[in-house]
Design an enzyme around this catalytic site. Structure first.
Site: not given
Ligand SMILES: [Zn+2]
Ligand SMILES: [Zn+2]
Length: 431
Positions: A84, A115, A390, A149-150, A177
């Site tokens: 995601d 990311d 982001h 994850e986000e 990451e």
């Protein structure tokens, strides 16, 4: 292996596979997980990797791939990445965030280019090359492509790491990451800050917009915001003065402000509202005193004496970098952890440079693996690259992407060939 997996690929084929993955819109809150899963499974198939789709939560597939090693008694290697991405404000980007447009300088623009769809694909491309070269791993290599994850990883990596399926993999080391690096040194992370999502709420008597009176909701919340700002500045000053790294201070940033009485034309102007709310993203270093921060919140940022309340959203995250006995979960970077030295050597062998080990300033799924007692290293090979996760116009240069594949080729080769039964210490007593 079939013939397709043993043939090597041209750079343009490699970049076009990366673009395909980037073009799948897996932005929260409604990621196209099925499309991403189909894509990863077809890549895995072309590489003759074994694959499994796990759904700990329906509609949120986790893809687990396996490259069997010749000695299954040795603990395995897990290469983790999340599928995601965070949302993007399309009209503020120079190129649409799911176009994966490559500009004349070779910059690939896409949400997820840093990311962390880059890393997920680089793992696969590195394996493609290793297979083509005839390399055979001694340890088994697993790849996990995890959802959510986000938004905290609760329906993804957290459930996976706690599962019996995971235990049966006998994982010895996890890679997850890291961050881009504006310098020529890659960055590697041995721990991360703990996220708290704080919402403070003020209540007060409503009143005429012209009246000066004490204890209005807006006055009360403003006092808190001022207090939060002073604390924020004190922490930021330590970083600015070079006394602390970003991951070693508490960060606090306002995520939203919510107050006012809506009207068809905007907000009612001559009415002082009776409620006001503010939300903050707080990140706490693993060794910081969480109790004293909670005390500060209760006494200074949301004191009941000022008619204020607070809640920590995702409260469960509170202890996410502390083990059951309240000890911070850190991956060793000294000689007790052979994986660290192996990483350094492997990066060097591939002509890369690695900076000093750092604390990841945000959060990753690595914490769930560390909580299982495993060493986990945060690493995304992106040097000479501005940190744009982001952010608008997230991009990764294609040469950096390709370089990263060689780096992983070296790491995977070294990790999967490492034949010692390593005593993999997870703990470090001090920073
Ligand atoms: Zn990420
Ligand atoms: Zn992220």
């Amino acid at each position: 292996a079939d013939s397709s997996s043993s043939s090597s690929s041209s750079s343009s084929e490699i970049i076009s596979r990366f673009q395909k993955y980037l073009q799948i819109n897996t932005a929260q809150p409604s990621p196209q997980y099925q499309e991403a899963a189909d894509f990863i499974l077809s890549e895995a198939n072309s590489l003759s990797l074994e694959s499994q789709t796990l759904e700990f939560v329906p509609g949120k597939p986790l893809i687990l791939l396996k490259w069997p090693g010749s000695d299954p008694s040795l603990p395995s290697i897990l290469l983790n990445s999340h599928t995601d991405v965070v949302p993007a404000e399309h009209d503020k980007w120079a190129h649409p965030p799911f176009s994966a447009h490559v500009d004349p300088h070779g910059k690939i623009y896409a949400r997820g280019s840093q990311d962390m769809k880059c890393v997920g694909m680089q793992y696969l491309e590195a394996i493609r090359r290793l297979k083509a070269s005839g390399f055979k791993p001694t340890r088994t290599v697993y790849l996990s492509f995890v959802p959510d994850e986000e938004i905290g990883g609760h329906d993804g990596a957290e459930k996976f790491a706690e599962s019996d399926i995971f235990k049966a993999l006998n994982v010895g080391i996890v890679l997850d990451e890291g961050l881009a690096s504006p310098s020529e040194n890659y960055r590697a992370f041995y721990a991360e800050r703990c996220p708290w999502w704080l919402i403070i709420k003020a209540t007060g008597a409503p009143g005429h917009g012209s009246k000066l009176y004490d204890n209005s909701a807006m006055e009360n919340i403003l006092k808190s915001i001022e207090s939060v700002r002073r604390f924020r500045a004190s922490q930021f000053d330590l970083v600015k003065a070079g006394l602390k790294a970003e991951g070693e201070v508490v960060s606090v940033n306002m995520a939203f402000l919510k107050a006012g009485t809506p009207s068809p034309t905007g907000f009612v102007m001559n009415l002082q509202p009776s409620e006001a709310e503010a939300g903050f993203d707080i990140r706490i270093p693993p060794t910081a005193d969480q109790e004293s921060l909670e005390k500060r919140i209760a006494e200074e940022w949301a004191p009941s004496s000022r008619n204020m309340t607070f809640r920590l959203g995702q409260f469960k995250q509170k202890a996410s970098v502390l083990d059951n006995s309240g000890r911070p979960v850190l991956t060793a970077t000294d000689s007790t952890n052979p994986w660290w030295a192996l990483l350094e050597e492997a990066v060097k062998k591939a002509d890369g440079k690695l900076g000093k080990p750092e604390i990841f300033p945000a959060s990753t799924d690595a914490r769930y693996f560390r909580l299982q007692g495993l060493p986990a290293i945060g690493f995304s090979p992106m040097a000479n690259t501005p940190i744009l996760l982001h952010d608008h116009n997230e991009f990764l240069n294609k040469d950096e992407y390709l370089k990263g594949i060689s780096i992983y080729e070296s790491i995977i080769k070294s990790y999967s060939s490492y034949a010692e039964h390593a005593r993999t210490a997870t703990w470090r007593d001090e920073l």
